[in-house]
Design a protein around this motif. Structure first.
Motif, mmCIF file in Angstrom:
data_model
loop_
_atom_site.group_PDB
_atom_site.id
_atom_site.type_symbol
_atom_site.label_atom_id
_atom_site.label_comp_id
_atom_site.label_asym_id
_atom_site.label_seq_id
_atom_site.Cartn_x
_atom_site.Cartn_y
_atom_site.Cartn_z
ATOM 1 N N SER A 1 -0.696 34.364 0.709
ATOM 2 C CA SER A 1 -1.061 34.163 -0.707
ATOM 3 C C SER A 1 -2.565 34.257 -0.895
ATOM 4 O O SER A 1 -3.043 34.869 -1.864
ATOM 5 C CB SER A 1 -0.554 32.806 -1.197
ATOM 6 O OG SER A 1 0.848 32.731 -1.100
ATOM 7 N N THR B 1 2.971 31.839 4.655
ATOM 8 C CA THR B 1 3.068 32.075 3.204
ATOM 9 C C THR B 1 1.759 31.741 2.517
ATOM 10 O O THR B 1 1.277 32.488 1.650
ATOM 11 C CB THR B 1 4.188 31.227 2.599
ATOM 12 O OG1 THR B 1 5.438 31.562 3.245
ATOM 13 C CG2 THR B 1 4.323 31.486 1.102
ATOM 14 N N PHE B 2 1.154 30.626 2.919
ATOM 15 C CA PHE B 2 -0.125 30.223 2.333
ATOM 16 C C PHE B 2 -1.215 31.240 2.655
ATOM 17 O O PHE B 2 -1.991 31.648 1.777
ATOM 18 C CB PHE B 2 -0.514 28.838 2.871
ATOM 19 C CG PHE B 2 -1.835 28.354 2.380
ATOM 20 C CD1 PHE B 2 -1.994 27.887 1.083
ATOM 21 C CD2 PHE B 2 -2.950 28.382 3.224
ATOM 22 C CE1 PHE B 2 -3.223 27.456 0.634
ATOM 23 C CE2 PHE B 2 -4.190 27.956 2.764
ATOM 24 C CZ PHE B 2 -4.314 27.482 1.473
ATOM 25 N N LEU C 1 -3.584 37.860 -0.483
ATOM 26 C CA LEU C 1 -3.147 38.628 -1.659
ATOM 27 C C LEU C 1 -4.058 38.349 -2.848
ATOM 28 O O LEU C 1 -4.455 39.263 -3.590
ATOM 29 C CB LEU C 1 -1.702 38.262 -2.010
ATOM 30 C CG LEU C 1 -1.009 39.154 -3.051
ATOM 31 C CD1 LEU C 1 -0.883 40.574 -2.517
ATOM 32 C CD2 LEU C 1 0.370 38.590 -3.387
ATOM 33 N N PHE C 2 -4.448 37.055 -3.007
ATOM 34 C CA PHE C 2 -5.358 36.689 -4.096
ATOM 35 C C PHE C 2 -6.719 37.369 -3.935
ATOM 36 O O PHE C 2 -7.270 37.923 -4.883
ATOM 37 C CB PHE C 2 -5.537 35.166 -4.132
ATOM 38 C CG PHE C 2 -6.612 34.702 -5.056
ATOM 39 C CD1 PHE C 2 -6.416 34.674 -6.424
ATOM 40 C CD2 PHE C 2 -7.859 34.317 -4.547
ATOM 41 C CE1 PHE C 2 -7.427 34.262 -7.287
ATOM 42 C CE2 PHE C 2 -8.865 33.901 -5.404
ATOM 43 C CZ PHE C 2 -8.647 33.874 -6.768
ATOM 44 N N ARG D 1 5.458 28.175 6.291
ATOM 45 C CA ARG D 1 4.618 27.706 5.193
ATOM 46 C C ARG D 1 3.166 28.159 5.386
ATOM 47 O O ARG D 1 2.501 28.560 4.445
ATOM 48 C CB ARG D 1 4.688 26.174 5.073
ATOM 49 C CG ARG D 1 5.965 25.672 4.418
ATOM 50 C CD ARG D 1 5.799 24.237 3.951
ATOM 51 N NE ARG D 1 5.576 23.328 5.053
ATOM 52 C CZ ARG D 1 6.542 22.693 5.712
ATOM 53 N NH1 ARG D 1 7.815 22.881 5.353
ATOM 54 N NH2 ARG D 1 6.250 21.878 6.700
#
Length: 262
Positions: free
Chosen positions: A27, A23-24, A30-31, A20
């Motif tokens: 993210s 993944t966070f 990626l943002f 998790r």
């Protein structure tokens, strides 16, 4: 007795937590990557440039003068200037009372101007406009569209008071006045003579000019339609026709002040 948890039982939950977090973190990265990419593309595109400069509210001031003072040009970055600094530069213009500058519609710089009111013009140059703040601004427009011609003012205080009084009048009331000249007396250094557009002459103190001109329409109702002459408002209100003044025919008429004040 405390329960003993085998490490093998905890491994799946630890793996889930780690997954998790990864993944966070991914993210977020990626943002940020796409945000940076978007900003680069945006800054290189025409959408980040000034495409339109809209100037609103100018009547006597040339739009090119405002544009020059703004320092903004089409094709420049929309984010390469501060709106408050532009507003300060434009506000220094003698004919500008208020100014607002903002970005709008992504590629537009909007400049909104409120000008000082024109109360008259110099008699020797119709394009030298006298403004409500006391400044004289040379414009391309005719001063007769806005107020009377001002003549022979040697007393600066008297002219300042006259301008203040003219500022109190509405456009329609100033439209009644053609020329104003300073005619001081020993009793009143602020005395002026006003040549009206209807052919009459008004003598009044600049100190009470706005109030007295406000009464002028009702004064006309007490004057015979076929007569033109001088309305003297120095002490009380009296009318004397030009015939009575120049060829001594006719009488002086005292105007009822209560009726004039209505």
């Amino acid at each position: 007795m405390e329960k003993i948890i085998d490490i093998e039982e905890r491994i799946p939950s630890l793996r889930k937590k780690r997954k998790r977090r990864m993944t966070f973190t991914f993210s977020i990265l990626l943002f940020l990557f796409f945000l940076a990419l978007f900003l680069i593309l945006y800054l290189q595109s025409s959408w980040s440039k000034v495409q339109f400069i809209v100037i609103e509210g100018t009547e006597i001031v040339e739009t090119q003068d405002i544009l020059k003072l703004s320092g903004v040009a089409e094709g420049e970055s929309m984010w390469g200037f501060r709106t408050n600094e532009i507003a300060k530069r434009i506000a220094a213009h003698p004919a500008v009372s208020e100014v607002k500058v903002n970005r709008s519609d992504l590629t537009t710089v909007r400049i909104q101007i409120i000008e000082h009111e024109v109360v008259g013009f110099r008699a020797d140059n119709e394009k030298q406009l006298v403004l409500s703040n006391g400044e004289v601004y040379e414009s391309s427009v005719a001063g007769s569209l806005y107020g009377p011609a001002l003549l022979d003012f040697q007393n600066e205080k008297a002219e300042d008071r006259l301008i203040a009084e003219l500022s109190k009048l509405g456009v329609a009331e100033r439209g009644l006045l053609s020329e104003i000249t300073s005619t001081p007396s020993n009793a009143d250094p602020y005395l002026v003579t006003i040549y009206m557009n209807d052919g009459n002459t008004v003598i009044t103190s600049a100190v009470q000019l706005a109030e007295n001109i406000g009464h002028y329409p009702s004064i006309l109702q007490q004057i015979p339609d076929d007569q033109k002459g001088i309305v003297d408002m120095e002490v009380g209100i009296f009318f004397k026709s030009y015939d009575a003044v120049y060829i001594e025919e006719g009488e002086e008429i005292q105007i009822e002040e209560e009726e004039a004040a209505e």
